[in-house]
Design an enzyme around this catalytic site. Sequence first.
Site, PDB file in Angstrom:
ATOM      1  N   ALA A 103       0.848  -1.206   0.000  1.00 12.86           N
ATOM      2  CA  ALA A 103       0.000   0.000   0.000  1.00 12.86           C
ATOM      3  C   ALA A 103       0.873   1.242   0.000  1.00 12.86           C
ATOM      4  CB  ALA A 103      -0.902   0.012   1.237  1.00 12.86           C
ATOM      5  N   THR A 152       1.315   4.091   2.123  1.00 18.34           N
ATOM      6  CA  THR A 152       0.924   4.215   3.532  1.00 18.34           C
ATOM      7  C   THR A 152       1.230   5.569   4.167  1.00 18.34           C
ATOM      8  OG1 THR A 152       3.024   3.272   4.245  1.00 18.34           O
ATOM      9  CG2 THR A 152       1.195   1.735   3.961  1.00 18.34           C
ATOM     10  N   ASP A 192      -7.883   1.288  10.412  1.00 19.31           N
ATOM     11  CA  ASP A 192      -8.856   1.952  11.292  1.00 19.31           C
ATOM     12  C   ASP A 192      -9.269   3.315  10.716  1.00 19.31           C
ATOM     13  OD1 ASP A 192      -6.212   2.816  11.695  1.00 19.31           O
ATOM     14  OD2 ASP A 192      -6.623   3.502  13.733  1.00 19.31           O
ATOM     15  N   TYR A 227      -6.252   8.781   2.346  1.00 23.21           N
ATOM     16  CA  TYR A 227      -5.793   7.410   2.625  1.00 23.21           C
ATOM     17  C   TYR A 227      -6.972   6.534   3.079  1.00 23.21           C
ATOM     18  CZ  TYR A 227      -3.539   3.630   5.297  1.00 23.21           C
ATOM     19  OH  TYR A 227      -3.167   2.403   5.809  1.00 23.21           O
ATOM     20  N   LYS A 259      -8.711   3.171   1.169  1.00 23.74           N
ATOM     21  CA  LYS A 259      -8.866   1.861   1.818  1.00 23.74           C
ATOM     22  C   LYS A 259     -10.340   1.450   1.862  1.00 23.74           C
ATOM     23  CE  LYS A 259      -4.722   0.502   2.972  1.00 23.74           C
ATOM     24  NZ  LYS A 259      -4.196  -0.801   2.511  1.00 23.74           N
TER      25      LYS A 259
HETATM   26  N1  LIG Z   1       1.447   1.446   9.225  1.00 29.52           N
HETATM   27  C1  LIG Z   1       0.290   1.560   9.880  1.00 29.52           C
HETATM   28  O1  LIG Z   1       0.184   2.215  10.940  1.00 29.52           O
HETATM   29  C2  LIG Z   1      -0.943   0.879   9.332  1.00 29.52           C
HETATM   30  C3  LIG Z   1      -2.163   1.031  10.009  1.00 29.52           C
HETATM   31  C4  LIG Z   1      -3.289   0.409   9.499  1.00 29.52           C
HETATM   32  C5  LIG Z   1      -3.212  -0.349   8.347  1.00 29.52           C
HETATM   33  N2  LIG Z   1      -2.019  -0.470   7.700  1.00 29.52           N
HETATM   34  C6  LIG Z   1      -1.967  -1.260   6.470  1.00 29.52           C
HETATM   35  O2  LIG Z   1      -1.149  -2.397   6.699  1.00 29.52           O
HETATM   36  C7  LIG Z   1      -0.459  -2.750   5.498  1.00 29.52           C
HETATM   37  C8  LIG Z   1       1.031  -2.835   5.761  1.00 29.52           C
HETATM   38  O3  LIG Z   1       1.488  -1.559   6.183  1.00 29.52           O
HETATM   39  P1  LIG Z   1       3.037  -1.281   6.431  1.00 29.52           P
HETATM   40  O4  LIG Z   1       3.126  -0.238   7.485  1.00 29.52           O
HETATM   41  O5  LIG Z   1       3.754  -2.584   6.597  1.00 29.52           O
HETATM   42  O6  LIG Z   1       3.452  -0.624   5.047  1.00 29.52           O
HETATM   43  P2  LIG Z   1       4.891  -0.078   4.607  1.00 29.52           P
HETATM   44  O7  LIG Z   1       5.920  -0.404   5.607  1.00 29.52           O
HETATM   45  O8  LIG Z   1       4.701   1.337   4.179  1.00 29.52           O
HETATM   46  O9  LIG Z   1       5.196  -0.955   3.312  1.00 29.52           O
HETATM   47  C9  LIG Z   1       4.446  -0.776   2.162  1.00 29.52           C
HETATM   48  C10 LIG Z   1       4.698  -1.942   1.242  1.00 29.52           C
HETATM   49  O10 LIG Z   1       3.905  -1.739   0.080  1.00 29.52           O
HETATM   50  C11 LIG Z   1       4.728  -1.902  -1.051  1.00 29.52           C
HETATM   51  N3  LIG Z   1       4.221  -1.096  -2.154  1.00 29.52           N
HETATM   52  C12 LIG Z   1       4.016   0.242  -2.192  1.00 29.52           C
HETATM   53  N4  LIG Z   1       3.522   0.590  -3.397  1.00 29.52           N
HETATM   54  C13 LIG Z   1       3.413  -0.573  -4.123  1.00 29.52           C
HETATM   55  C14 LIG Z   1       2.978  -0.875  -5.422  1.00 29.52           C
HETATM   56  N5  LIG Z   1       2.553   0.062  -6.275  1.00 29.52           N
HETATM   57  N6  LIG Z   1       2.994  -2.176  -5.810  1.00 29.52           N
HETATM   58  C15 LIG Z   1       3.429  -3.127  -4.992  1.00 29.52           C
HETATM   59  N7  LIG Z   1       3.861  -2.916  -3.749  1.00 29.52           N
HETATM   60  C16 LIG Z   1       3.849  -1.630  -3.315  1.00 29.52           C
HETATM   61  C17 LIG Z   1       6.118  -1.458  -0.616  1.00 29.52           C
HETATM   62  O11 LIG Z   1       7.071  -2.018  -1.486  1.00 29.52           O
HETATM   63  P3  LIG Z   1       8.532  -1.347  -1.744  1.00 29.52           P
HETATM   64  O12 LIG Z   1       9.065  -0.993  -0.393  1.00 29.52           O
HETATM   65  O13 LIG Z   1       9.276  -2.449  -2.409  1.00 29.52           O
HETATM   66  O14 LIG Z   1       8.297  -0.148  -2.603  1.00 29.52           O
HETATM   67  C18 LIG Z   1       6.154  -2.069   0.787  1.00 29.52           C
HETATM   68  O15 LIG Z   1       6.495  -3.420   0.719  1.00 29.52           O
HETATM   69  C19 LIG Z   1      -0.852  -1.684   4.460  1.00 29.52           C
HETATM   70  O16 LIG Z   1      -1.909  -2.165   3.692  1.00 29.52           O
HETATM   71  C20 LIG Z   1      -1.322  -0.529   5.306  1.00 29.52           C
HETATM   72  O17 LIG Z   1      -2.230   0.291   4.609  1.00 29.52           O
HETATM   73  C21 LIG Z   1      -0.882   0.121   8.176  1.00 29.52           C
END
Ligand SMILES: NC(=O)c1ccc[n+]([C@@H]2O[C@H](COP(=O)([O-])OP(=O)(O)OC[C@H]3O[C@@H](n4cnc5c(N)ncnc54)[C@H](OP(=O)(O)O)[C@@H]3O)[C@@H](O)[C@H]2O)c1
Length: 279
Positions: free
Chosen positions: A58, A60, A100, A123, A127
């Site tokens: 995503a 993010t 959330d 964002y 979602k």
């Molecule tokens: N972080 C939070 O507080 C939070 C809260 C609620 C929900 N979430 C959700 O939980 C999930 C994981 O979050 P996270 O914090 O682990 O995210 P993150 O650390 O920002 O990592 C994002 C990932 O998405 C990949 N990505 C981005 N753009 C892409 C694209 N166009 N095609 C394919 N891959 C892509 C990135 O790949 P590269 O690094 O290789 O570019 C990376 O592996 C997400 O869906 C996020 O929305 C996160």
Amino acid sequence: MRVTILGATGLLGKALMQEWEGNQVTGFGSRDADIRSEQQIADVIREHKPDWIVLAAAYTDVDSCETNGDLAFEVNTQGAVNVARAAKRAGCRLLFLSSDYVFDGTKTTPYETSDARSPRSVYGKTKAQAEEQIGGILPDSCIVRTAWLFGVGGRCFPDTILKLAAARETLDVVDDQRGCPTYSRDLARAIVQLCGKKATGIVHVANEGECTWFEFAREIVRSAGLNTVVQPTTSDKFVRPAERPKYSVLAPTSRQQHAISMPSWQDALRRYLAERRVC
Ligand SMILES: NC(=O)c1ccc[n+]([C@@H]2O[C@H](COP(=O)([O-])OP(=O)(O)OC[C@H]3O[C@@H](n4cnc5c(N)ncnc54)[C@H](OP(=O)(O)O)[C@@H]3O)[C@@H](O)[C@H]2O)c1
């Protein structure tokens, strides 16, 4: 079971790659599988023939989504739709990570999976729309909403607080946003269990308990044995591009229905600090 993780280079993706045992797991970052490209996703699925796809990929950066709305929808909504369609064509299951921030934060009791989506930020909208469209394409998909994710291997709130606390005597942190901190390793373990159980529908997964960012920061500083004074402040003193929900506590009911238990966020924080020390 064969599993394909999209977003494997992110905070959660790395934890999934570490925690997933006993199955054949392959992970991809955006360079190898850009979810905006239907062709790339189809190729990955054809080659790896997964039983499950976990879509953790995503855009993010919640604030930068406000100014890059087109990109945010391309990745978070259209990208998710591309993956759902590919999963449907291939006959594999999909677990999609949501947030959330699909809620507006006007409730004062924990959000249940049946509560209406009403996002305030770009964002959150990306979602919420992804959830709706995935539900239409693959009614048997599993949508895991999580919150306030932290862990080793990426940017996160505890890491920021620890770096600031090392350099400052006092820190002002907002005390008017309440949510559920979630350790990437605990979330990863819950996701492994949900896939094993062939879970469907929306599931809220966060560490047990709730707090404000101020309370979280105070516990981070205290647990790390630092002397920095953490002071409560309000969001109007820290205006940011994206509006956050004031209250986005996720009710544990849905995960409990799948017999998924989560440790308290305080316990998770202690394990995160220990992991951070050795990394
Ligand atoms: N972080 C939070 O507080 C939070 C809260 C609620 C929900 N979430 C959700 O939980 C999930 C994981 O979050 P996270 O914090 O682990 O995210 P993150 O650390 O920002 O990592 C994002 C990932 O998405 C990949 N990505 C981005 N753009 C892409 C694209 N166009 N095609 C394919 N891959 C892509 C990135 O790949 P590269 O690094 O290789 O570019 C990376 O592996 C997400 O869906 C996020 O929305 C996160």
